[in-house]
Design a protein around this motif. Structure first.
Motif, PDB file in Angstrom:
ATOM      1  N   VAL A  51      48.013 -51.843  -7.694  1.00 48.98           N
ATOM      2  CA  VAL A  51      47.536 -50.545  -7.210  1.00 48.98           C
ATOM      3  C   VAL A  51      47.477 -49.562  -8.373  1.00 48.98           C
ATOM      4  N   ILE A  52      46.457 -48.720  -8.371  1.00 51.01           N
ATOM      5  CA  ILE A  52      46.389 -47.606  -9.313  1.00 51.01           C
ATOM      6  C   ILE A  52      46.679 -46.331  -8.528  1.00 51.01           C
ATOM      7  N   ALA A  53      47.718 -45.627  -8.945  1.00 45.32           N
ATOM      8  CA  ALA A  53      48.135 -44.407  -8.268  1.00 45.32           C
ATOM      9  C   ALA A  53      48.261 -43.287  -9.313  1.00 45.32           C
ATOM     10  N   SER A  54      47.326 -42.330  -9.318  1.00 46.95           N
ATOM     11  CA  SER A  54      46.441 -42.116  -8.187  1.00 46.95           C
ATOM     12  C   SER A  54      45.124 -41.509  -8.664  1.00 46.95           C
TER      13      SER A  54
ATOM     14  N   SER B 148      51.464 -37.475  -7.945  1.00 47.94           N
ATOM     15  CA  SER B 148      51.175 -38.836  -8.395  1.00 47.94           C
ATOM     16  C   SER B 148      52.465 -39.615  -8.641  1.00 47.94           C
ATOM     17  N   THR B 149      53.420 -38.980  -9.299  1.00 45.38           N
ATOM     18  CA  THR B 149      54.699 -39.627  -9.591  1.00 45.38           C
ATOM     19  C   THR B 149      55.450 -39.978  -8.311  1.00 45.38           C
ATOM     20  N   GLN B 150      55.389 -39.080  -7.321  1.00 43.83           N
ATOM     21  CA  GLN B 150      56.041 -39.333  -6.038  1.00 43.83           C
ATOM     22  C   GLN B 150      55.443 -40.559  -5.345  1.00 43.83           C
ATOM     23  N   VAL B 151      54.112 -40.683  -5.424  1.00 43.13           N
ATOM     24  CA  VAL B 151      53.441 -41.831  -4.821  1.00 43.13           C
ATOM     25  C   VAL B 151      53.886 -43.115  -5.515  1.00 43.13           C
ATOM     26  N   ILE B 152      53.925 -43.080  -6.845  1.00 47.75           N
ATOM     27  CA  ILE B 152      54.359 -44.247  -7.620  1.00 47.75           C
ATOM     28  C   ILE B 152      55.784 -44.645  -7.234  1.00 47.75           C
TER      29      ILE B 152
ATOM     30  N   ILE C 230      51.968 -51.514 -10.665  1.00 48.05           N
ATOM     31  CA  ILE C 230      51.385 -50.188 -10.424  1.00 48.05           C
ATOM     32  C   ILE C 230      50.923 -49.607 -11.750  1.00 48.05           C
ATOM     33  N   ILE C 231      49.705 -49.105 -11.779  1.00 50.34           N
ATOM     34  CA  ILE C 231      49.215 -48.341 -12.927  1.00 50.34           C
ATOM     35  C   ILE C 231      49.295 -46.872 -12.543  1.00 50.34           C
ATOM     36  N   GLY C 232      50.052 -46.107 -13.313  1.00 49.44           N
ATOM     37  CA  GLY C 232      50.278 -44.698 -13.007  1.00 49.44           C
ATOM     38  C   GLY C 232      49.311 -43.791 -13.743  1.00 49.44           C
ATOM     39  N   VAL C 233      48.674 -42.916 -12.997  1.00 51.18           N
ATOM     40  CA  VAL C 233      47.737 -41.962 -13.589  1.00 51.18           C
ATOM     41  C   VAL C 233      47.775 -40.667 -12.788  1.00 51.18           C
ATOM     42  N   GLY C 234      47.658 -39.556 -13.497  1.00 47.20           N
ATOM     43  CA  GLY C 234      47.653 -38.260 -12.832  1.00 47.20           C
ATOM     44  C   GLY C 234      48.579 -37.278 -13.515  1.00 47.20           C
ATOM     45  N   GLY C 235      48.009 -36.365 -14.303  1.00 45.59           N
ATOM     46  CA  GLY C 235      48.806 -35.297 -14.900  1.00 45.59           C
ATOM     47  C   GLY C 235      49.602 -35.676 -16.122  1.00 45.59           C
TER      48      GLY C 235
ATOM     49  N   ALA D 163      55.891 -47.248 -12.581  1.00 45.45           N
ATOM     50  CA  ALA D 163      54.604 -47.698 -13.120  1.00 45.45           C
ATOM     51  C   ALA D 163      54.823 -48.735 -14.215  1.00 45.45           C
ATOM     52  N   ASP D 164      53.939 -49.718 -14.282  1.00 46.57           N
ATOM     53  CA  ASP D 164      53.996 -50.742 -15.328  1.00 46.57           C
ATOM     54  C   ASP D 164      53.121 -50.362 -16.513  1.00 46.57           C
ATOM     55  N   LEU D 165      52.037 -49.678 -16.224  1.00 47.63           N
ATOM     56  CA  LEU D 165      51.110 -49.166 -17.227  1.00 47.63           C
ATOM     57  C   LEU D 165      50.770 -47.731 -16.833  1.00 47.63           C
ATOM     58  N   VAL D 166      50.204 -46.978 -17.771  1.00 44.83           N
ATOM     59  CA  VAL D 166      49.745 -45.621 -17.457  1.00 44.83           C
ATOM     60  C   VAL D 166      48.318 -45.431 -17.970  1.00 44.83           C
ATOM     61  N   GLN D 167      47.629 -44.473 -17.375  1.00 39.60           N
ATOM     62  CA  GLN D 167      46.288 -44.101 -17.830  1.00 39.60           C
ATOM     63  C   GLN D 167      46.217 -42.589 -17.995  1.00 39.60           C
ATOM     64  N   ILE D 168      45.409 -42.164 -18.946  1.00 38.49           N
ATOM     65  CA  ILE D 168      45.177 -40.730 -19.125  1.00 38.49           C
ATOM     66  C   ILE D 168      43.686 -40.431 -18.988  1.00 38.49           C
ATOM     67  N   TYR D 169      43.381 -39.211 -18.659  1.00 40.89           N
ATOM     68  CA  TYR D 169      41.991 -38.736 -18.598  1.00 40.89           C
ATOM     69  C   TYR D 169      41.974 -37.252 -18.929  1.00 40.89           C
TER      70      TYR D 169
END
Length: 343
Positions: free
Chosen positions: A243-246, A279-283, A296-301, A316-322
């Motif tokens: 899952v990617i959250a979020s 996002s962190t709460q969902v993760i 879980i891939i963590g993304v958001g903020g 989260a096992d991995l993270v993403q930024i945007y």
């Protein structure tokens, strides 16, 4: 330098125009002899300790670029020089589409956030494939797929499977984007029964291939605990890889930006610092309630190394930024990787 000089200048102009300008600038600059090598040496952190092995793939580091930045797979080879462990292209739809009417991308500087209602603007799956055929294998590539805006409900699954079949030879993993608030029939795309049907159909196609590709589900940060429980059940039933959250949020609570300004902007998905906690709460909920039964891939903020570590500590096992990449600059990837090595 970026935050002191470059960002203030870029923020004087329309966000979407700046995005296209930046793409053109990077495309030209990074193809000048030796520039790519210099950028790689400046931004990449190479250490075996950063490697992560998930769903049969080896990520050279756990920091990725989220979907939405390189929608049409135009710049992923160049963006890899900035030290990402993986890059997600898309959201890609079967047919090219212009997306929602402009103006549709808005900065919230007081909140370090962005509101967008782009509407899956992209050149379509065939255009993405044309670009992916030039893959230099510098970085793992995720394919984020969705439906065309004009597609009728009975054909939603067909749109996803069309993209899945076409992109299968060219990406390392897939993301079913079912949580973007800027597409029609958002409710159906988050219905648990429909998601099970969609995942099952995509998995059937995957199982027919010589090599199976991991499939992940991207969810919204606005889901309540009942809905999150349904996601956990769905993952366990279908054995989807993760899952990617979020995704972005439709919530506007607690923003420093004035109500008047927000009313002028209108609807759209909120990203950046304002959704960090949500996002962190969902993760954390997914990780704890599922007993960490899926990646879980963590993304958001994520705007700092501390923000990334918080996501990883939450499960989260991995993270993403945007959005953080836009506000903080390319150095953020290096900062996060160095912090992970020290943690």
């Amino acid at each position: 330098m970026y935050k002191l000089l470059i960002r203030p200048l870029l923020f004087l102009f329309d966000p979407e125009k700046v995005h296209h300008f930046t793409f053109s600038f990077l495309k030209i600059t990074l193809r000048v002899p030796f520039i790519s090598t210099i950028v790689s040496r400046l931004y990449q952190v190479k250490d075996k300790k950063l490697e992560r092995n998930l769903f049969g793939l080896t990520f050279k580091n756990p920091v990725g670029l989220a979907a939405g930045f390189d929608k049409n797979a135009v710049l992923y080879n160049d963006l890899a020089d900035f030290g990402f462990g993986f890059i997600e292209i898309g959201t890609v739809t079967p047919k090219a589409q212009a997306g929602n009417p402009k103006k549709r991308l808005f900065r919230l500087p007081k909140d370090k956030g962005i509101i967008n209602r782009m509407g899956f603007n992209n050149k379509g799956v065939e255009a993405a494939i044309k670009q992916l055929k030039n893959n230099k294998k510098k970085v793992l590539i995720g394919g984020n797929i969705g439906k065309n805006t004009q597609t009728t409900p009975e054909n939603y699954t067909s749109d996803y499977t069309t993209c899945f079949k076409a992109l299968h030879p060219y990406v390392d993993y897939f993301v079913l984007n079912v949580s973007c608030p800027n597409v029609s029939s958002h409710a159906k795309l988050e219905d648990a029964a429909y998601l099970k049907e969609l995942i099952t159909e995509v998995q059937k196609i995957n199982n027919q291939q010589n090599i199976q590709k991991p499939i992940l589900l991207k969810i919204a940060p606005d889901l309540n605990t009942i809905q999150l429980d349904e996601i956990i059940d769905l993952v366990n039933q279908t054995k989807i890889e993760g899952v990617i959250a979020s995704n972005t949020s439709v919530n506007r609570e607690g923003l420093k930006t004035s109500t008047e300004k927000l009313d002028q902007i209108g609807n759209g998905g909120l990203s950046g610092q304002p959704i960090k906690e949500k996002s962190t709460q969902v993760i954390r909920y997914l990780a704890e309630k599922s007993n960490k039964s899926f990646p879980i891939i963590g993304v958001g903020g994520i705007h700092s190394a501390e923000d990334a570590l918080e996501k990883l500590e939450a499960g989260a096992d991995l993270v993403q930024i945007y959005t953080g990449f836009i506000y903080e600059g390319a150095g953020l990837v290096k900062q996060i990787n160095k912090a992970i090595l020290k943690a």
